[in-house]
Design an enzyme around this catalytic site. Structure first.
Site, PDB file in Angstrom:
ATOM      1  N   ASP A 247       0.407  -1.178  -0.488  1.00 47.21           N
ATOM      2  CA  ASP A 247       0.435  -0.121  -0.317  1.00 47.21           C
ATOM      3  C   ASP A 247       0.732   1.037  -0.013  1.00 47.21           C
ATOM      4  O   ASP A 247       1.881   1.434   0.703  1.00 47.21           O
ATOM      5  CB  ASP A 247      -0.433  -0.336   1.433  1.00 47.21           C
ATOM      6  CG  ASP A 247      -2.170   1.256   1.134  1.00 47.21           C
ATOM      7  OD1 ASP A 247      -2.486   1.227   0.395  1.00 47.21           O
ATOM      8  OD2 ASP A 247      -2.090   1.658   2.463  1.00 47.21           O
ATOM      9  N   GLU A 306       1.899  -0.720  -4.784  1.00 48.80           N
ATOM     10  CA  GLU A 306       0.958   0.434  -5.429  1.00 48.80           C
ATOM     11  C   GLU A 306       1.236   1.818  -5.193  1.00 48.80           C
ATOM     12  O   GLU A 306       1.479   2.146  -4.022  1.00 48.80           O
ATOM     13  CB  GLU A 306      -0.696   0.250  -3.759  1.00 48.80           C
ATOM     14  CG  GLU A 306      -1.687   1.221  -4.319  1.00 48.80           C
ATOM     15  CD  GLU A 306      -1.999   2.316  -3.270  1.00 48.80           C
ATOM     16  OE1 GLU A 306      -3.269   2.461  -3.888  1.00 48.80           O
ATOM     17  OE2 GLU A 306      -1.631   2.091  -2.888  1.00 48.80           O
TER      18      GLU A 306
END
Ligand code: NOJ
Length: 580
Positions: A247, A306
């Protein structure tokens, strides 16, 4: 809070590597999960994998509390096996106050009771492996929850203390420190800084949070942070996971001195802006060291970035040979429905990743964006669905790996009429600033509505009881979109995905490799025609049918095409696959 697994459970999970059986020779639509042929080389399973994103709280609810859970995922794994995907990515299920759907982690080694416990995670990994599915879990290293013991300790500690050094604490500006330390805006709206209170009740220093105030940013210059995340990665790798979706992989390092931007600019979710807190060169050192850690384990464990990068070239840096394996191609996701724009995004992406020897990782939807069925619906929902089906065939024909977001295989649209009182996305609540609604332009609850599995009454098999709860209400009419309703219907979106993924396995020219564009009569204006060994894919992006020479034998089509002699009439917004 940390839950422990027994050593034998860990060893068993490790031993259960995904099985690879020989490829079947027949059966297109109704075959059970086509097995993957043994890897011909040691190139890496991830280079052309189809990976299915499970948004855990909206996938399957085993205990009837209205929230999806790990046991629910385990029970529904046969759907993923039948769909034919290689791996599943699970969004965060760790202990969390759920201020941002679990992307605010309070304990990285524990499962939130909402989703089960550590034995459920262990059982899920082993069940997936038995079905030949790999499992990727989310890791959230840019920030913790404000309830993480490190942050509560930091709040209780003095300015300048070791406890505060794990985060970014700064004195405010202005005579009395009442102004934030710099002009950074949070991705979810409002300042990226929140002021703390001293033990005596007076206002204190400020802390940085690029997302919600409940998500304080970690300071990756602090060696303790580095060590802790190495240990967390090892914890899950020891349990048997096959990799991590990282993330905010582009945000862990901030520009030295935390400089002002100079103007008010809110970072867009999945944006491509150049900002002093994103895509700094320093993040690559962290990814290199994580790659070394991943490589120290057996079985080709992977890291998926990401990362929001301003260009395909900057994005490709995350997948250099000594860094991560994949990086979501959000430039493709953001591309409008236009043949020239699509062609140039595909070219730029393939060129950039090829320059570092990596595959491109295609994605059309995830839990942060409006579902592409709705994004593509400029004139009508029917147009959106036609285009979404066609886009899926284009994506699955491209060289590289592909991510599928749960429900896209059902053609689910965005739910655009959720009442405000059921919304949970922090971006929604922080979007109303003094100058009006200046937050993110699509709120994320609409793509997170629990998916329909069966039956005629909500929650459509999402939970165990008809008429039972679901944490977000599902629209009337989703019965017709359920897995049960679409199974066996050759015109359904589900059967289209099943056929496409099965064919992708079977046709040797698909998956990893190269492609070339066809031009001239093979690709009239508005049509994209790409060729791969023994294979052609033609996409008509126009709102009317196009007649053109048939490039080969049709093997799959997102809508019924008409054939006459050696010509084909491809309907509006339709993609056809050809064997040649
Ligand atoms: C990206 C995640 O996909 C999103 O859901 C989350 O809100 C932010 N990162 C912050 O963790």
């Amino acid at each position: 809070m940390t839950q422990e697994l027994t050593t034998s459970a860990r060893a068993a999970a490790r031993a259960a590597a995904p099985a690879r059986a020989p490829q079947p020779s027949t059966g297109l639509d109704d075959s059970p999960r086509p097995a993957r042929p043994p890897e011909p080389t040691d190139a890496g399973w991830w280079r052309d994998a189809v990976i299915y994103q499970v948004y855990v709280r909206s996938f399957a609810d085993s205990d009837g509390d209205g929230v999806g859970d790990l046991r629910g995922v385990r029970e529904r794994l046969p759907h993923l096996a039948r769909l034919g995907v290689d791996a599943v990515w699970l969004t965060p299920f760790y202990a969390s106050p759920q201020a941002d759907g679990g992307y605010d982690v309070a304990d990285y080694r524990a499962v939130d009771p909402l989703f089960g416990d550590l034995s459920d995670a262990d059982a899920l990994v082993r069940a997936a492996h038995r079905l030949g599915l790999r499992v990727i879990v989310d890791i959230v290293p840019n920030h913790t929850s404000d309830r993480h013991p490190w942050f509560t300790a930091a709040l209780a500690a003095e300015p300048g203390s070791a406890a505060r050094a794990r985060y970014h604490f700064r004195p405010g500006r202005g005579g009395d420190g009442a102004l934030p330390p710099n002009d950074w805006e949070s991705v979810f709206g409002g300042p990226a800084w929140t002021r703390t209170e001293n033990p005596d009740g007076t206002p204190g220093d400020w802390y940085l949070h690029l997302f919600a105030p409940e998500q304080p940013d970690l300071n990756w210059d602090c060696p303790e942070v580095v060590e802790e995340f190495d240990s967390v990665l090892r914890f899950w790798l020891d349990l048997g996971v096959d990799g991590f979706r990282i993330d905010v992989a582009h945000g862990m390092v901030k520009a030295a001195g935390l400089p002002d931007i100079g103007h008010k600019e809110q970072a867009k979710l999945i944006g491509a802006q150049v900002l002093p807190f994103f895509d700094q060169d320093g993040v690559h050192e962290i990814h290199r060291s994580w790659r070394r850690l991943l490589d120290s384990y057996d079985g080709d464990r992977i890291g998926v970035a990401e990362a929001w990068a301003p260009s395909a070239e900057r994005l490709a840096l995350y997948v250099r040979p000594d860094e991560l394996h994949q990086a979501f191609n959000f430039h493709f996701l953001r591309c409008p429905w236009d043949a020239a724009a699509m062609r140039s995004v595909i070219d730029e992406s393939l060129g950039a990743t090829a320059s570092v020897g990596a595959p491109t990782t295609w994605v059309l939807s995830n839990h942060d964006v409006v579902r592409h069925t709705t994004r593509y619906a400029e004139e009508s929902p029917e147009q959106g669905l036609r285009r979404a089906r066609a886009a899926a065939l284009l994506m699955l024909a491209l060289p590289g790996s592909t991510y599928i977001y749960q429900g896209e295989e059902l053609g689910l649209p965005e739910v655009v009429d959720l009442p405000d009182e059921v919304r949970q996305d922090p971006a929604f609540f922080r979007s109303f600033t003094e100058d009006g609604q200046s937050g993110q332009d699509g709120f994320r609850d609409g793509c997170r509505v629990p998916i329909p599995w069966s039956g005629s009454e909500a929650p459509y098999g999402f939970g165990p009881v008809a008429g039972g709860p679901s944490w977000l209400p599902q629209p009337d009419g989703w019965a017709a979109l359920s897995v049960e309703a679409q199974t066996g219907d050759p015109s359904s979106t589900l059967e289209l995905y099943r056929s496409a993924i099965a064919l992708r396995r079977r046709l040797p020219g698909l998956g990893d490799g190269t492609m070339a564009w066809l031009d001239g009569p093979a690709a009239p204006e508005g049509v994209l025609a790409l060729s791969r060994p023994g294979f052609v894919c033609t996409l008509n992006t126009l709102g009317h049918p196009v007649e053109m020479p048939a490039p080969g034998r049709p093997v799959l089509s997102s809508a019924p095409a008409e054939f006459e002699g050696r010509s084909v009439r491809i309907p509006a917004d339709c993609c056809v696959w050809w064997a040649i």
